[in-house]
Design an enzyme around this catalytic site. Structure first.
Site, PDB file in Angstrom:
ATOM      1  N   ASP A  81       0.841  -1.197   0.000  1.00  0.00           N
ATOM      2  CA  ASP A  81       0.000   0.000   0.000  1.00  0.00           C
ATOM      3  C   ASP A  81       0.879   1.250   0.000  1.00  0.00           C
ATOM      4  OD1 ASP A  81       0.932  -0.517   2.569  1.00  0.00           O
ATOM      5  OD2 ASP A  81      -1.028  -0.748   3.479  1.00  0.00           O
ATOM      6  N   ASN A 148      -8.205  -2.471  14.287  1.00  0.00           N
ATOM      7  CA  ASN A 148      -9.588  -2.681  13.854  1.00  0.00           C
ATOM      8  C   ASN A 148      -9.699  -3.839  12.869  1.00  0.00           C
ATOM      9  OD1 ASN A 148      -8.467  -1.637  11.561  1.00  0.00           O
ATOM     10  ND2 ASN A 148      -9.801   0.152  11.396  1.00  0.00           N
ATOM     11  N   HIS A 150      -7.828  -4.356  10.163  1.00  0.00           N
ATOM     12  CA  HIS A 150      -7.485  -4.102   8.755  1.00  0.00           C
ATOM     13  C   HIS A 150      -6.217  -4.859   8.348  1.00  0.00           C
ATOM     14  CE1 HIS A 150      -5.031  -0.468  10.252  1.00  0.00           C
ATOM     15  NE2 HIS A 150      -4.156  -1.170   9.573  1.00  0.00           N
ATOM     16  N   GLU A 155      -9.914  -1.370   5.190  1.00  0.00           N
ATOM     17  CA  GLU A 155     -10.555  -1.070   6.467  1.00  0.00           C
ATOM     18  C   GLU A 155     -11.827  -1.914   6.619  1.00  0.00           C
ATOM     19  OE1 GLU A 155      -9.136   0.662   8.656  1.00  0.00           O
ATOM     20  OE2 GLU A 155      -8.162   2.452   7.865  1.00  0.00           O
TER      21      GLU A 155
HETATM   22  C1  F6R Z   1       1.198  -1.195   6.148  1.00  0.00           C
HETATM   23  C2  F6R Z   1       0.074  -2.099   6.355  1.00  0.00           C
HETATM   24  C3  F6R Z   1      -0.805  -1.966   7.562  1.00  0.00           C
HETATM   25  C4  F6R Z   1      -0.070  -2.362   8.843  1.00  0.00           C
HETATM   26  C5  F6R Z   1      -1.015  -2.262  10.031  1.00  0.00           C
HETATM   27  C6  F6R Z   1      -0.306  -2.552  11.337  1.00  0.00           C
HETATM   28  O1  F6R Z   1       1.860  -1.492   4.951  1.00  0.00           O
HETATM   29  O2  F6R Z   1      -0.144  -2.924   5.547  1.00  0.00           O
HETATM   30  O3  F6R Z   1      -1.937  -2.765   7.392  1.00  0.00           O
HETATM   31  O4  F6R Z   1       0.415  -3.664   8.726  1.00  0.00           O
HETATM   32  O5  F6R Z   1      -1.565  -0.979  10.087  1.00  0.00           O
HETATM   33  O6  F6R Z   1       0.612  -1.534  11.562  1.00  0.00           O
HETATM   34  P1  F6R Z   1       1.671  -1.624  12.733  1.00  0.00           P
HETATM   35  O7  F6R Z   1       2.515  -2.801  12.480  1.00  0.00           O
HETATM   36  O8  F6R Z   1       2.423  -0.330  12.672  1.00  0.00           O
HETATM   37  O9  F6R Z   1       0.877  -1.769  14.000  1.00  0.00           O
END
Ligand code: F6R
Length: 260
Positions: A81, A148, A150, A155
């Site tokens: 992403d 949440n 995701h 989301e």
């Molecule tokens: C970022 C991504 C997000 C993160 C998620 C957890 O490339 O794909 O889905 O994996 O937001 O983020 P952290 O590891 O910072 O808690």
């Protein structure tokens, strides 16, 4: 047969769950999975997440590259992403984060790490282009999980068969990601993300979850119903998933999966 074709031919199986006690163990177990992919595929294609959960894994991969000759020279990598609305050189743009966390420290050949182009004038066309690039197959997709539920920037409410597209980032996720920015208002409101369907096309998924703030999401993902409200629950539809979690993140799991 491409990675995505072989994936479609198999049926879902329970994730292999590794619960680890310490951050270095988590990094090591996850790095074994990545190294297994890099070592066994002739032209490995890796999907890369960013974020706090994967930083230790990338640190361990860099260590193995320096000390154990783990090479990424034949690897192509794809970012999951990318934020929209940040200047090209912004340090928090995921293409720059991944350089600092991994790419600048190992031996990817120039151009081997691809990501969605957030500066494209036609974002819809860019999403289609990126999804087609991934359609050739990703051998191993590395994932984190949001509080949440995701995955990538899919989301709650994201269709389970979604493809790469422009999405709005939820306020909950913006608040969670504010820790990476100087000011909460700087967190972008939109992103390009691989869809859940895109992610599920990878031959193998590696999910990393750390900390008690992820415990409820991990339980919902692995043990709750498969539903768009919990995007990570889509992992239950995949035939080959490894989850590496610390004790805090796995504290709410009721039924330990295989591998523990
Ligand atoms: C970022 C991504 C997000 C993160 C998620 C957890 O490339 O794909 O889905 O994996 O937001 O983020 P952290 O590891 O910072 O808690």
């Amino acid at each position: 047969m491409t990675a995505s074709e072989s994936n479609r031919c198999r049926t879902a199986a329970r994730p292999r769950l590794h619960v680890v006690a310490a951050a270095d163990e988590l990094a090591s177990v996850a790095a074994d999975v990545v190294q297994g992919c890099v070592a066994t595929s002739l032209a490995p294609r890796l999907g890369l997440a960013t974020g706090g959960s994967v930083a230790g894994l990338y640190g361990e991969l860099i260590r193995r590259h320096r000390q154990e000759a783990l090479s990424f020279a034949g690897v192509r990598a794809f970012l999951l992403d990318e934020y929209l609305g940040l200047p090209d050189s912004h340090p928090k743009a995921y293409r720059n984060v991944i350089r600092r966390l991994l790419a600048d420290h190992v031996d990817f050949v120039p151009g081997a790490v691809a990501g969605p182009d957030a500066s494209a004038s036609d974002l819809e066309a860019e999403c289609d282009r990126y999804d087609r690039l991934l359609a050739a197959g990703v051998d191993l997709q590395i994932l984190g999980i949001g509080r949440n539920g995701h995955i990538a920037f899919n989301e709650p409410g994201s269709p389970l068969d979604s493809t790469t597209r422009v999405v709005r980032i939820s306020e909950a996720t913006r608040r969670d990601n504010a820790r990476f920015f100087d000011h909460p208002d700087e967190v972008p409101r939109r992103a390009i993300t691989e869809g859940i369907g895109t992610i599920l096309r990878a031959a193998h998924l590696l999910l990393i979850a750390t900390g008690e703030s992820k415990a409820a999401a991990l339980r919902a993902a692995l043990e709750g119903p498969v539903a768009p409200q919990v995007p990570a629950s889509a992992l239950q539809l995949h035939h080959s998933v490894t989850v590496v979690a610390d004790r805090a993140a796995s504290a709410e799991l009721q039924r330990p999966a295989g591998g523990r």
